[in-house]
Design a protein around this motif. Structure first.
Motif, PDB file in Angstrom:
ATOM      1  N   VAL A 105       0.743  -1.124  -0.080  1.00 27.26           N
ATOM      2  CA  VAL A 105       0.018   0.002   0.061  1.00 27.26           C
ATOM      3  C   VAL A 105       0.818   1.335   0.017  1.00 27.26           C
ATOM      4  O   VAL A 105       1.787   1.472   0.910  1.00 27.26           O
ATOM      5  CB  VAL A 105      -0.995   0.027   1.054  1.00 27.26           C
ATOM      6  N   MET A 106       0.675   2.108  -1.143  1.00 26.56           N
ATOM      7  CA  MET A 106       1.590   3.267  -1.172  1.00 26.56           C
ATOM      8  C   MET A 106       0.839   4.464  -1.082  1.00 26.56           C
ATOM      9  O   MET A 106      -0.078   4.798  -1.934  1.00 26.56           O
ATOM     10  CB  MET A 106       2.357   3.091  -2.807  1.00 26.56           C
ATOM     11  N   PRO A 107       1.082   5.296  -0.021  1.00 26.69           N
ATOM     12  CA  PRO A 107       0.191   6.492  -0.098  1.00 26.69           C
ATOM     13  C   PRO A 107       0.355   7.590  -1.036  1.00 26.69           C
ATOM     14  O   PRO A 107       1.415   7.726  -1.641  1.00 26.69           O
ATOM     15  CB  PRO A 107       0.772   7.184   1.453  1.00 26.69           C
ATOM     16  N   GLY A 108      -0.839   8.062  -1.310  1.00 32.96           N
ATOM     17  CA  GLY A 108      -0.743   9.004  -2.298  1.00 32.96           C
ATOM     18  C   GLY A 108       0.315   9.974  -2.267  1.00 32.96           C
ATOM     19  O   GLY A 108       0.935  10.832  -3.249  1.00 32.96           O
ATOM     20  N   ASN A 120     -13.782   9.655   4.377  1.00 31.15           N
ATOM     21  CA  ASN A 120     -13.307  10.707   3.613  1.00 31.15           C
ATOM     22  C   ASN A 120     -13.877  12.185   4.079  1.00 31.15           C
ATOM     23  O   ASN A 120     -13.591  12.994   3.490  1.00 31.15           O
ATOM     24  CB  ASN A 120     -14.189  10.665   2.209  1.00 31.15           C
ATOM     25  N   ASP A 121     -14.370  12.172   5.306  1.00 33.87           N
ATOM     26  CA  ASP A 121     -15.005  13.239   5.864  1.00 33.87           C
ATOM     27  C   ASP A 121     -13.953  14.171   6.632  1.00 33.87           C
ATOM     28  O   ASP A 121     -13.947  15.306   7.177  1.00 33.87           O
ATOM     29  CB  ASP A 121     -16.035  13.083   6.864  1.00 33.87           C
ATOM     30  N   THR A 122     -12.474  13.553   6.799  1.00 34.74           N
ATOM     31  CA  THR A 122     -11.408  14.103   7.231  1.00 34.74           C
ATOM     32  C   THR A 122     -10.168  14.132   6.234  1.00 34.74           C
ATOM     33  O   THR A 122     -10.346  13.429   5.339  1.00 34.74           O
ATOM     34  CB  THR A 122     -11.206  13.350   8.584  1.00 34.74           C
ATOM     35  N   GLU A 123      -9.342  15.206   6.544  1.00 39.29           N
ATOM     36  CA  GLU A 123      -8.290  15.337   5.556  1.00 39.29           C
ATOM     37  C   GLU A 123      -7.280  13.820   5.722  1.00 39.29           C
ATOM     38  O   GLU A 123      -6.873  13.494   4.854  1.00 39.29           O
ATOM     39  CB  GLU A 123      -7.544  16.526   5.775  1.00 39.29           C
ATOM     40  N   ALA A 124      -7.332  13.549   7.068  1.00 37.70           N
ATOM     41  CA  ALA A 124      -6.400  12.351   7.123  1.00 37.70           C
ATOM     42  C   ALA A 124      -6.870  11.216   6.620  1.00 37.70           C
ATOM     43  O   ALA A 124      -6.384  10.349   5.915  1.00 37.70           O
ATOM     44  CB  ALA A 124      -6.283  12.198   8.768  1.00 37.70           C
ATOM     45  N   GLY A 125      -8.230  10.947   6.513  1.00 36.17           N
ATOM     46  CA  GLY A 125      -9.012   9.870   5.877  1.00 36.17           C
ATOM     47  C   GLY A 125      -8.704  10.045   4.383  1.00 36.17           C
ATOM     48  O   GLY A 125      -8.420   9.033   3.687  1.00 36.17           O
ATOM     49  N   ARG A 126      -8.966  11.165   3.782  1.00 37.86           N
ATOM     50  CA  ARG A 126      -8.908  11.348   2.377  1.00 37.86           C
ATOM     51  C   ARG A 126      -7.375  10.935   1.797  1.00 37.86           C
ATOM     52  O   ARG A 126      -7.277  10.474   0.867  1.00 37.86           O
ATOM     53  CB  ARG A 126      -9.121  12.559   2.009  1.00 37.86           C
ATOM     54  N   ALA A 127      -6.615  11.525   2.817  1.00 40.50           N
ATOM     55  CA  ALA A 127      -5.242  11.267   2.402  1.00 40.50           C
ATOM     56  C   ALA A 127      -4.745   9.808   2.335  1.00 40.50           C
ATOM     57  O   ALA A 127      -4.028   9.282   1.418  1.00 40.50           O
ATOM     58  CB  ALA A 127      -4.057  11.797   3.515  1.00 40.50           C
ATOM     59  N   LYS A 128      -5.404   8.957   3.058  1.00 38.86           N
ATOM     60  CA  LYS A 128      -5.270   7.535   3.061  1.00 38.86           C
ATOM     61  C   LYS A 128      -5.707   6.828   2.157  1.00 38.86           C
ATOM     62  O   LYS A 128      -5.499   5.816   1.461  1.00 38.86           O
ATOM     63  CB  LYS A 128      -5.852   6.786   4.398  1.00 38.86           C
ATOM     64  N   ASN A 129      -6.993   7.530   1.569  1.00 38.86           N
ATOM     65  CA  ASN A 129      -7.858   6.773   0.298  1.00 38.86           C
ATOM     66  C   ASN A 129      -7.136   7.278  -1.133  1.00 38.86           C
ATOM     67  O   ASN A 129      -7.136   6.509  -1.871  1.00 38.86           O
ATOM     68  CB  ASN A 129      -9.046   7.328   0.233  1.00 38.86           C
ATOM     69  N   ARG A 130      -6.100   8.409  -1.140  1.00 35.06           N
ATOM     70  CA  ARG A 130      -5.573   8.661  -2.227  1.00 35.06           C
ATOM     71  C   ARG A 130      -4.185   7.669  -2.045  1.00 35.06           C
ATOM     72  O   ARG A 130      -3.221   8.128  -1.682  1.00 35.06           O
ATOM     73  CB  ARG A 130      -5.106  10.012  -2.108  1.00 35.06           C
ATOM     74  N   ARG A 131      -4.198   6.723  -2.902  1.00 37.14           N
ATOM     75  CA  ARG A 131      -3.332   5.796  -2.732  1.00 37.14           C
ATOM     76  C   ARG A 131      -3.033   4.755  -3.864  1.00 37.14           C
ATOM     77  O   ARG A 131      -3.920   4.623  -4.909  1.00 37.14           O
ATOM     78  CB  ARG A 131      -3.350   4.693  -1.539  1.00 37.14           C
ATOM     79  N   VAL A 132      -1.928   4.040  -4.169  1.00 35.18           N
ATOM     80  CA  VAL A 132      -1.719   3.007  -5.036  1.00 35.18           C
ATOM     81  C   VAL A 132      -1.676   1.702  -4.257  1.00 35.18           C
ATOM     82  O   VAL A 132      -0.661   1.703  -3.284  1.00 35.18           O
ATOM     83  CB  VAL A 132      -0.441   3.311  -6.067  1.00 35.18           C
ATOM     84  N   GLU A 133      -1.900   0.707  -4.713  1.00 37.09           N
ATOM     85  CA  GLU A 133      -1.778  -0.668  -4.133  1.00 37.09           C
ATOM     86  C   GLU A 133      -1.279  -1.660  -5.016  1.00 37.09           C
ATOM     87  O   GLU A 133      -1.696  -1.519  -6.430  1.00 37.09           O
ATOM     88  CB  GLU A 133      -3.167  -1.254  -3.442  1.00 37.09           C
TER      89      GLU A 133
END
Length: 217
Positions: free
Chosen positions: A103-106, A194-207
């Protein structure tokens, strides 16, 4: 009856041999090599039985040997990747089927709204490519994901293009393109809120999923 007893004995022996104790928890667990051997034994026995074979026990033993070899192959590859990815913020883990997931964070792979890989991430991908070339029996799936900010159609396209960018880079480093499939999932598979910036950052990713091969021969 004799074959069933042989298979049960084989499975029991594999399970006991594969048990290790976690030093942190004191709990026993079966390592991935043993799991591969057990799966191989079951598969070999099932195929023999389904095809009317008279050597179910023998075929189970052959399957166990093949499965154990695959498990060891994946164990070694996982260990190497964990060492290579240490300190990079890339997470390396195994799934229940014995495949390896990265899992590679965006924030370390791509700039916002860009499909150009961050130059600071090249070294990490170089190490990954070298391992993929060394362990060349696996097929690989590269998947792109986004948060839910913006247009869903745009996010879908962006995630696909990012997955393609990672594939192209790996191929440029010597990985056979026929081994790699790419998928973009856009905002459809969040792993955080996705309601938090920390959550959105985790969702922007490459696996990246490195699939366990059927055989390493």
């Amino acid at each position: 009856m004799k074959n069933q007893l042989m298979i049960a004995t084989l499975a029991s022996g594999l399970a006991l041999a594969g048990c290790t104790t976690d030093p942190a928890t004191g709990q026993q667990r079966i390592n991935k090599t043993a799991i591969g051997a057990l799966a191989g034994a079951a598969g070999g026995a099932a195929i023999s039985k389904a095809t009317g074979g008279d050597h179910t026990g023998r075929d189970a033993a052959i399957g166990a040997a093949l499965g154990g070899a695959v498990g060891l192959y994946m164990d070694r590859q996982e260990k190497q990747l964990q060492q290579q990815m240490a300190g990079t913020n890339v997470e390396v883990k195994r799934d229940q089927q014995g495949n390896i997931d990265l899992v590679m964070p965006g924030n370390i792979t791509f700039a916002t709204n860009s499909t150009a890989i961050n130059p600071s991430f090249f070294n990490t991908l170089n190490k990954l490519a070298a391992t993929m070339v060394e362990y060349n029996k696996n097929t690989v799936i590269v998947m792109g994901f986004t948060d839910n900010v913006g247009n869903a159609s745009y996010n879908q396209d962006l995630s696909q293009r990012r997955a393609e960018s990672v594939k192209s880079y790996l191929v440029s480093r010597g990985v056979d393109s026929n081994r790699i499939m790419t998928y973009g999932f856009g905002e459809t598979r969040p792993i955080a809120n996705n309601d938090t910036e920390a959550g959105r950052a985790k969702n922007r990713r490459v696996e990246i999923k490195i699939n366990a091969p059927q055989s390493v021969n």
